[in-house]
Scaffold this motif. Structure first.
Motif, PDB file in Angstrom:
ATOM      1  N   TRP A  65      35.494  63.359   1.387  1.00 28.06           N
ATOM      2  CA  TRP A  65      34.996  62.279   1.015  1.00 28.06           C
ATOM      3  C   TRP A  65      35.759  60.875   1.352  1.00 28.06           C
ATOM      4  CZ3 TRP A  65      29.979  61.950  -0.304  1.00 28.06           C
ATOM      5  CH2 TRP A  65      29.344  63.266  -0.809  1.00 28.06           C
ATOM      6  N   PHE A  66      36.678  61.270   1.993  1.00 22.55           N
ATOM      7  CA  PHE A  66      37.649  60.411   2.530  1.00 22.55           C
ATOM      8  C   PHE A  66      37.756  60.448   4.069  1.00 22.55           C
ATOM      9  CE2 PHE A  66      38.254  60.158  -1.925  1.00 22.55           C
ATOM     10  CZ  PHE A  66      38.549  58.827  -2.263  1.00 22.55           C
ATOM     11  N   HIS A  67      36.981  60.647   4.789  1.00 26.58           N
ATOM     12  CA  HIS A  67      36.802  60.778   6.141  1.00 26.58           C
ATOM     13  C   HIS A  67      36.887  59.365   6.936  1.00 26.58           C
ATOM     14  CE1 HIS A  67      35.885  65.205   6.715  1.00 26.58           C
ATOM     15  NE2 HIS A  67      36.302  64.804   7.848  1.00 26.58           N
ATOM     16  N   ARG A  68      37.438  59.243   8.136  1.00 21.39           N
ATOM     17  CA  ARG A  68      37.131  57.858   8.736  1.00 21.39           C
ATOM     18  C   ARG A  68      35.715  58.280   9.604  1.00 21.39           C
ATOM     19  NH1 ARG A  68      41.966  55.059   9.307  1.00 21.39           N
ATOM     20  NH2 ARG A  68      43.993  56.219   9.351  1.00 21.39           N
ATOM     21  N   SER A  69      35.046  57.300   9.822  1.00 28.94           N
ATOM     22  CA  SER A  69      33.984  57.394  10.631  1.00 28.94           C
ATOM     23  C   SER A  69      34.115  57.850  12.105  1.00 28.94           C
ATOM     24  CB  SER A  69      33.182  55.989  10.765  1.00 28.94           C
ATOM     25  OG  SER A  69      34.006  55.082  11.408  1.00 28.94           O
ATOM     26  N   ARG A  70      33.315  58.496  12.711  1.00 27.86           N
ATOM     27  CA  ARG A  70      33.517  58.679  14.092  1.00 27.86           C
ATOM     28  C   ARG A  70      34.014  57.670  14.935  1.00 27.86           C
ATOM     29  NH1 ARG A  70      32.016  63.716  15.502  1.00 27.86           N
ATOM     30  NH2 ARG A  70      30.798  65.102  14.221  1.00 27.86           N
ATOM     31  N   GLU A  71      33.428  56.511  14.719  1.00 29.96           N
ATOM     32  CA  GLU A  71      33.950  55.159  15.280  1.00 29.96           C
ATOM     33  C   GLU A  71      35.213  54.728  15.357  1.00 29.96           C
ATOM     34  OE1 GLU A  71      29.596  55.639  15.106  1.00 29.96           O
ATOM     35  OE2 GLU A  71      31.279  55.579  13.293  1.00 29.96           O
ATOM     36  N   GLU A  72      35.807  54.765  13.910  1.00 33.96           N
ATOM     37  CA  GLU A  72      37.108  54.716  13.550  1.00 33.96           C
ATOM     38  C   GLU A  72      38.027  55.911  14.202  1.00 33.96           C
ATOM     39  OE1 GLU A  72      36.740  54.718   9.302  1.00 33.96           O
ATOM     40  OE2 GLU A  72      36.969  52.530   9.203  1.00 33.96           O
ATOM     41  N   VAL A 111      37.969  55.777  -7.526  1.00 36.58           N
ATOM     42  CA  VAL A 111      36.816  55.997  -7.194  1.00 36.58           C
ATOM     43  C   VAL A 111      37.058  57.426  -6.251  1.00 36.58           C
ATOM     44  CG1 VAL A 111      35.405  55.452  -4.806  1.00 36.58           C
ATOM     45  CG2 VAL A 111      36.109  53.808  -6.172  1.00 36.58           C
ATOM     46  N   THR A 112      36.210  58.450  -6.612  1.00 37.56           N
ATOM     47  CA  THR A 112      36.397  59.678  -5.943  1.00 37.56           C
ATOM     48  C   THR A 112      35.563  59.982  -4.918  1.00 37.56           C
ATOM     49  OG1 THR A 112      34.445  60.543  -7.455  1.00 37.56           O
ATOM     50  CG2 THR A 112      36.813  60.731  -8.437  1.00 37.56           C
ATOM     51  N   LYS A 113      34.811  59.083  -4.350  1.00 36.69           N
ATOM     52  CA  LYS A 113      34.103  59.292  -3.048  1.00 36.69           C
ATOM     53  C   LYS A 113      34.045  58.081  -2.448  1.00 36.69           C
ATOM     54  CE  LYS A 113      31.092  63.114  -4.815  1.00 36.69           C
ATOM     55  NZ  LYS A 113      29.895  63.628  -4.793  1.00 36.69           N
ATOM     56  N   ALA A 114      34.347  58.034  -1.025  1.00 34.18           N
ATOM     57  CA  ALA A 114      34.421  56.577  -0.175  1.00 34.18           C
ATOM     58  C   ALA A 114      33.593  56.815   0.945  1.00 34.18           C
ATOM     59  CB  ALA A 114      35.721  56.322  -0.076  1.00 34.18           C
ATOM     60  N   PHE A 115      33.426  58.012   1.518  1.00 31.98           N
ATOM     61  CA  PHE A 115      32.575  57.990   2.700  1.00 31.98           C
ATOM     62  C   PHE A 115      31.724  59.318   2.798  1.00 31.98           C
ATOM     63  CE2 PHE A 115      32.290  59.354   7.330  1.00 31.98           C
ATOM     64  CZ  PHE A 115      31.737  58.430   7.779  1.00 31.98           C
ATOM     65  N   ASP A 116      30.457  59.222   3.028  1.00 28.86           N
ATOM     66  CA  ASP A 116      29.734  60.622   3.136  1.00 28.86           C
ATOM     67  C   ASP A 116      29.710  61.292   4.615  1.00 28.86           C
ATOM     68  OD1 ASP A 116      27.695  62.385   3.255  1.00 28.86           O
ATOM     69  OD2 ASP A 116      26.175  61.393   1.791  1.00 28.86           O
ATOM     70  N   PRO A 117      30.420  62.163   4.764  1.00 26.74           N
ATOM     71  CA  PRO A 117      30.677  62.780   6.079  1.00 26.74           C
ATOM     72  C   PRO A 117      29.450  63.433   6.574  1.00 26.74           C
ATOM     73  CG  PRO A 117      31.785  64.391   4.571  1.00 26.74           C
ATOM     74  CD  PRO A 117      31.135  63.009   3.720  1.00 26.74           C
ATOM     75  N   ARG A 118      28.474  63.805   5.899  1.00 28.67           N
ATOM     76  CA  ARG A 118      27.201  64.494   6.502  1.00 28.67           C
ATOM     77  C   ARG A 118      26.513  63.443   6.984  1.00 28.67           C
ATOM     78  NH1 ARG A 118      25.789  68.983   1.897  1.00 28.67           N
ATOM     79  NH2 ARG A 118      27.659  70.172   2.231  1.00 28.67           N
ATOM     80  N   ARG A 119      26.303  62.181   6.240  1.00 25.53           N
ATOM     81  CA  ARG A 119      25.640  61.009   6.747  1.00 25.53           C
ATOM     82  C   ARG A 119      26.199  60.218   7.424  1.00 25.53           C
ATOM     83  NH1 ARG A 119      23.266  58.664   1.588  1.00 25.53           N
ATOM     84  NH2 ARG A 119      22.039  57.387   2.917  1.00 25.53           N
ATOM     85  N   GLY A 120      27.444  60.127   7.795  1.00 27.42           N
ATOM     86  CA  GLY A 120      28.406  59.334   8.274  1.00 27.42           C
ATOM     87  C   GLY A 120      28.374  58.061   8.073  1.00 27.42           C
ATOM     88  N   GLN A 122      29.610  55.092   4.814  1.00 28.78           N
ATOM     89  CA  GLN A 122      30.477  54.742   3.614  1.00 28.78           C
ATOM     90  C   GLN A 122      29.624  54.962   2.363  1.00 28.78           C
ATOM     91  OE1 GLN A 122      33.780  53.723   3.765  1.00 28.78           O
ATOM     92  NE2 GLN A 122      33.577  53.896   6.001  1.00 28.78           N
ATOM     93  N   VAL A 123      30.338  54.993   1.429  1.00 27.84           N
ATOM     94  CA  VAL A 123      29.426  55.338   0.076  1.00 27.84           C
ATOM     95  C   VAL A 123      29.857  54.042  -0.873  1.00 27.84           C
ATOM     96  CG1 VAL A 123      29.497  56.636  -2.156  1.00 27.84           C
ATOM     97  CG2 VAL A 123      29.857  57.751   0.266  1.00 27.84           C
ATOM     98  N   LEU A 124      28.762  53.515  -1.546  1.00 30.39           N
ATOM     99  CA  LEU A 124      28.984  52.483  -2.475  1.00 30.39           C
ATOM    100  C   LEU A 124      29.975  52.992  -3.576  1.00 30.39           C
ATOM    101  CD1 LEU A 124      27.894  49.681  -3.267  1.00 30.39           C
ATOM    102  CD2 LEU A 124      26.255  50.927  -4.888  1.00 30.39           C
ATOM    103  N   PRO A 125      30.974  52.314  -3.665  1.00 31.14           N
ATOM    104  CA  PRO A 125      32.131  52.831  -4.794  1.00 31.14           C
ATOM    105  C   PRO A 125      31.583  52.874  -6.176  1.00 31.14           C
ATOM    106  CG  PRO A 125      32.858  51.085  -3.296  1.00 31.14           C
ATOM    107  CD  PRO A 125      31.409  51.065  -3.045  1.00 31.14           C
ATOM    108  N   LYS A 126      31.673  53.947  -6.884  1.00 37.42           N
ATOM    109  CA  LYS A 126      31.432  54.153  -8.221  1.00 37.42           C
ATOM    110  C   LYS A 126      32.757  54.279  -8.981  1.00 37.42           C
ATOM    111  CE  LYS A 126      29.056  57.401 -11.340  1.00 37.42           C
ATOM    112  NZ  LYS A 126      28.463  58.642 -11.379  1.00 37.42           N
ATOM    113  N   TRP A 127      33.137  53.226  -9.484  1.00 38.11           N
ATOM    114  CA  TRP A 127      34.328  53.176 -10.182  1.00 38.11           C
ATOM    115  C   TRP A 127      34.281  53.927 -11.598  1.00 38.11           C
ATOM    116  CZ3 TRP A 127      38.461  51.274  -7.894  1.00 38.11           C
ATOM    117  CH2 TRP A 127      38.294  50.554  -6.820  1.00 38.11           C
ATOM    118  N   GLU A 128      35.286  54.915 -11.694  1.00 40.49           N
ATOM    119  CA  GLU A 128      35.369  55.744 -13.194  1.00 40.49           C
ATOM    120  C   GLU A 128      36.689  55.419 -13.883  1.00 40.49           C
ATOM    121  OE1 GLU A 128      33.992  59.787 -12.598  1.00 40.49           O
ATOM    122  OE2 GLU A 128      33.823  59.302 -10.415  1.00 40.49           O
ATOM    123  N   THR A 129      36.629  55.705 -15.074  1.00 39.96           N
ATOM    124  CA  THR A 129      37.828  55.695 -15.893  1.00 39.96           C
ATOM    125  C   THR A 129      38.057  56.819 -16.744  1.00 39.96           C
ATOM    126  OG1 THR A 129      36.713  54.381 -17.484  1.00 39.96           O
ATOM    127  CG2 THR A 129      37.590  53.180 -15.976  1.00 39.96           C
TER     128      THR A 129
END
Length: 204
Positions: A65-72, A111-120, A122-129
């Motif tokens: 969930w912390f992949h770089r995009s293919r473009e990056e 944040v535990t997820k930042a990028f969805d590798p299957r859909r390629g 960015q994930v809308l940040p969900k902040w947790e505590t």
């Protein structure tokens, strides 16, 4: 909720006992390392379930969930195993939004997820505590590479060879350069997931 007792659950309870004995207070990060198809995600999920069984707060994350995009990634050259090993993941982002704020504790969000590798995308940040005493379990390939060492309180290495063919080339590079087996707190043979076993460093 008590888990059904199986050899795998019994083994994971023993591993959880070791982790909690040494790191049961404060914020703890446990890393699950291993080659492609070694069972890292399932192992991390099951270890989390064992900690939850004893009502210990636990969070799950994955380097996936912390992949770089293919473009990056393309900015770093041709699509090769070496490029993927060196630039496939955004470790700066991982530190900034997950590792560092998790360690701060208190009301600091992470944040535990930042990028969805299957859909390629960015994930809308969900902040947790979380509470003061909590464990983060994070799995992923290359998780004991040099620039990440020192981030984990406890590291599990699932001992398996890289898969044959080009898909395993990045793991072969990682093993040769980083020697992750030597960095792990626990080396585990997970080749038969139902009956994992501890392996000692000098046994192979």
């Amino acid at each position: 909720m008590e888990l059904v007792l199986t050899p795998r659950v019994r083994f994971l309870r023993g591993l959880a006992d070791e982790i909690m004995h040494n790191y049961g207070h404060g914020r703890t990060i446990v890393a699950i390392d291993g080659a492609l198809q070694s069972g890292k995600t399932a192992f991390g999920d099951d270890l989390a379930a064992v900690l939850e069984e004893r009502n210990h707060p636990v969070f799950r994350a994955s380097l996936e969930w912390f992949h770089r995009s293919r473009e990056e990634q393309a900015k770093f050259g041709d699509d090769t195993a070496e490029r993927y090993y060196r630039y496939g993941f955004d470790y700066s982002l991982l530190r900034r939004v997950l590792v560092e704020p998790f360690r701060l504790g208190g009301s600091t969000g992470f944040v535990t997820k930042a990028f969805d590798p299957r859909r390629g995308i960015q994930v809308l940040p969900k902040w947790e505590t979380g509470p003061i005493d909590a464990t983060l379990i994070i799995d992923g390939r290359f998780i004991n590479r040099p620039e990440l060492r020192g981030l984990w309180n406890y590291s599990v290495f699932l001992d398996s060879a890289p898969v044959d063919g080009p898909e395993g080339d990045a793991d072969r590079l990682y093993f040769a350069e980083a020697a992750p087996r030597t960095q792990a707190t626990a080396i585990i043979d997970n080749s038969t997931p139902a009956t994992p076993r501890r392996v000692f460093a000098d046994s192979c």
